[in-house]
Design a protein around this motif. Structure first.
Motif, PDB file in Angstrom:
ATOM      1  N   LEU A 174      -3.528   6.232   0.269  1.00 49.58           N
ATOM      2  CA  LEU A 174      -5.106   6.187   0.653  1.00 49.58           C
ATOM      3  C   LEU A 174      -5.625   7.467   0.268  1.00 49.58           C
ATOM      4  N   ASN A 175      -6.436   7.394  -0.677  1.00 50.32           N
ATOM      5  CA  ASN A 175      -7.114   8.745  -1.015  1.00 50.32           C
ATOM      6  C   ASN A 175      -6.075   9.699  -1.539  1.00 50.32           C
ATOM      7  N   THR A 217     -14.166   7.805   7.689  1.00 44.36           N
ATOM      8  CA  THR A 217     -13.907   6.775   6.558  1.00 44.36           C
ATOM      9  C   THR A 217     -14.835   5.570   6.907  1.00 44.36           C
ATOM     10  N   GLN A 243     -12.918   4.354   0.096  1.00 44.23           N
ATOM     11  CA  GLN A 243     -11.725   4.772   0.237  1.00 44.23           C
ATOM     12  C   GLN A 243     -10.833   4.271  -0.916  1.00 44.23           C
ATOM     13  N   VAL A 248       0.734  -1.232  -0.092  1.00 39.32           N
ATOM     14  CA  VAL A 248       0.095   0.084  -0.036  1.00 39.32           C
ATOM     15  C   VAL A 248       0.807   1.262   0.001  1.00 39.32           C
ATOM     16  N   VAL A 308      -7.420   3.102  -2.401  1.00 40.73           N
ATOM     17  CA  VAL A 308      -6.062   2.625  -2.183  1.00 40.73           C
ATOM     18  C   VAL A 308      -5.254   2.321  -3.293  1.00 40.73           C
ATOM     19  N   LEU A 356      -1.425   4.972   8.109  1.00 43.80           N
ATOM     20  CA  LEU A 356      -2.638   4.272   7.464  1.00 43.80           C
ATOM     21  C   LEU A 356      -3.783   4.487   8.747  1.00 43.80           C
TER      22      LEU A 356
END
Length: 106
Positions: A60-61, A79, A84, A57, A86, A71
């Motif tokens: 996020l957004n 949220t 969302q 990852v 990713v 995170l």
């Protein structure tokens, strides 16, 4: 806390750890670290979204993710039950997935 009388936490259902990105990803993404998913719980929001162990990852957004703490900070009560975006690195390919966090049971 004032609105709900308790702290609400968003849940994805993943275990993760920081991981350096490969050189091509560093060049493409402009950062050196992401978080590798070690575990994705079956039936969890992450699992339902198609996230897999070994995915890295990186956002996020659109907000960079370089640590598990980042995170967690981004997964606020706002949220919960909201889609969302990713950004993950999977087998050298950058992908966008949509996850809908649920509320972590107290």
């Amino acid at each position: 806390l004032a609105r709900d009388g308790r702290v609400r936490r968003a849940y994805l259902g993943v275990g993760a750890a920081p991981r350096p990105l490969p050189p091509k990803a560093v060049a493409a993404l402009g950062r050196t670290t992401g978080i590798e998913l070690i575990d994705v719980a079956a039936g969890s929001p992450a699992g339902l979204a198609g996230l897999r162990p070994e995915d890295i990852v990186v956002a996020l957004n659109g907000s960079p993710i370089e640590s598990v703490e980042e995170l967690q900070r981004l997964l606020s009560a706002d949220t919960i039950d909201a889609p969302q975006s990713v950004t993950v690195l999977r087998a050298g390919t950058v992908m966008q997935l949509e996850v809908r966090p649920t509320e972590l049971a107290a």
